[in-house]
Design an enzyme around this catalytic site. Structure first.
Site, PDB file in Angstrom:
ATOM      1  N   CYS A 133      37.030  68.923  28.605  1.00  0.00           N
ATOM      2  CA  CYS A 133      38.219  69.771  28.691  1.00  0.00           C
ATOM      3  C   CYS A 133      39.455  68.945  29.026  1.00  0.00           C
ATOM      4  O   CYS A 133      39.676  68.583  30.190  1.00  0.00           O
ATOM      5  CB  CYS A 133      38.020  70.866  29.745  1.00  0.00           C
ATOM      6  SG  CYS A 133      39.430  71.976  29.932  1.00  0.00           S
ATOM      7  N   CYS A 136      41.839  70.651  31.446  1.00  0.00           N
ATOM      8  CA  CYS A 136      41.406  70.578  32.847  1.00  0.00           C
ATOM      9  C   CYS A 136      41.656  69.206  33.461  1.00  0.00           C
ATOM     10  O   CYS A 136      42.092  69.101  34.604  1.00  0.00           O
ATOM     11  CB  CYS A 136      39.913  70.896  32.955  1.00  0.00           C
ATOM     12  SG  CYS A 136      39.384  72.417  32.151  1.00  0.00           S
ATOM     13  N   ASP A 137      41.351  68.155  32.715  1.00  0.00           N
ATOM     14  CA  ASP A 137      41.268  66.819  33.298  1.00  0.00           C
ATOM     15  C   ASP A 137      42.261  65.794  32.767  1.00  0.00           C
ATOM     16  O   ASP A 137      42.348  64.687  33.294  1.00  0.00           O
ATOM     17  CB  ASP A 137      39.848  66.265  33.088  1.00  0.00           C
ATOM     18  CG  ASP A 137      38.784  67.136  33.734  1.00  0.00           C
ATOM     19  OD1 ASP A 137      39.081  67.740  34.776  1.00  0.00           O
ATOM     20  OD2 ASP A 137      37.669  67.217  33.190  1.00  0.00           O
TER      21      ASP A 137
END
Length: 304
Positions: A133, A136-137
């Site tokens: 992701c 997300c990261d």
């Protein structure tokens, strides 16, 4: 018999549990094979509102769990093997051999990212340099070189998103052209930060002395040669698999196995709702999963 049974214990399941419990429904949460869901494998979550200093993924879900228990939810460590939604009440059959009857059901079983199976991928997943992701990261790798595995729209979207933070993005694809839509291909191939690595597959993720990703090994499928690409993280973007096997034939699924919903959370069966990534193939975020769990619980409590 339960007023409402919630299948899944990630953000969607716990979001539903909190709202259902506060509505006086005393929900039963069936944890599933991975208590807390996929987010528990994530180290720092920076994009969930209310945590400016970031929060550990496990801690975030655990706080949701404690909140649900505080308001009267019950949690059972079990896995649903199959269901019968043709009856009233609904019947949930467990892998252990038991069964649960419920007036209403909220399915919040999430999805699982497809991984390549390359050496080192599993060991470095979740904060050590392997991710599924970019949203997300990606921000953790500002100014660094990263790699993306895949050639479809999802991989292209990941690569383009990462250019906001990263110095360079290697896009590793097993063919000599992308599978993405034409407009996505154009955006990727004209972006100076993205460099395609054609006809190649991920062979291994290499770790440094601290156990974090330092590079990847990729194999060229035409020549058989293996080369090393330095990078601080590899984002695997070859799709997700919804965790909906137990519901095949019981609710309507699309061609990819995601639960079809109307009004955001209603399945094809009256009294059965779906929340989170088992029905959402587009956003797949902790906050959207929790929100859909909230909607499902409100709908269940008010007979929407």
């Amino acid at each position: 018999m339960e007023d409402v049974a919630i299948i899944g214990s990630g953000c969607a399941g716990m979001g539903a549990a909190i709202y259902a419990a506060r509505a006086g429904m005393s929900p039963l949460v069936i944890e599933g094979a991975q208590a807390g869901g996929l987010l528990t494998t994530t180290s720092d979550v920076e994009n969930f509102p209310g945590f400016p200093e970031a929060v550990n993924g496990f801690d975030l879900v655990w706080k949701m769990r404690q909140q649900a228990l505080k308001f009267g939810a019950h949690i059972e460590s079990a896995v649903v093997e199959s269901v019968d939604f043709s009856s009233d009440p609904k019947i949930l059959r467990l892998e252990s051999g038991g069964k649960i009857e419920a007036k209403k059901v909220i399915i919040a079983t999430g999805s699982s990212p497809r991984m390549t199976g390359a050496k080192g991928e599993k060991e470095l997943y979740g904060g050590l340099g392997v991710s599924a992701c970019a949203t997300c990261d990606g921000a953790f790798y500002r100014g660094e070189n990263v790699a993306v595995i895949g050639g479809g729209d999802s991989a292209c979207e990941e690569a383009l998103f990462l250019t906001r933070f990263c110095s360079g993005v290697k896009l590793v694809h097993r063919r000599d052209q992308l599978r993405a839509t034409q407009i996505m291909q154009q955006r990727v191939l004209t972006n100076e930060k993205i460099q395609p690595v054609w006809d190649s597959v991920l062979e291994e993720v290499l770790a440094d002395e601290s156990g974090r990703c330092r590079a990847i090994l990729v194999k060229n499928l035409k020549t058989g040669g293996v080369s090393e690409i330095p990078c601080k993280c590899v984002f695997v973007a070859i799709g997700h698999t919804p965790n909906t096997k137990a519901f095949a034939g019981a609710v309507e699924l699309d061609s990819e196995g995601y639960i079809k919903v109307r009004d955001e959370i209603k399945t094809s069966v009256e009294g059965v709702y779906a929340a989170g990534d088992c029905a959402d193939k587009k956003y797949r975020q902790a906050i959207t999963a929790a929100a859909s769990g909230c909607k499902a619980a409100i709908a269940a409590a008010n007979n929407f």
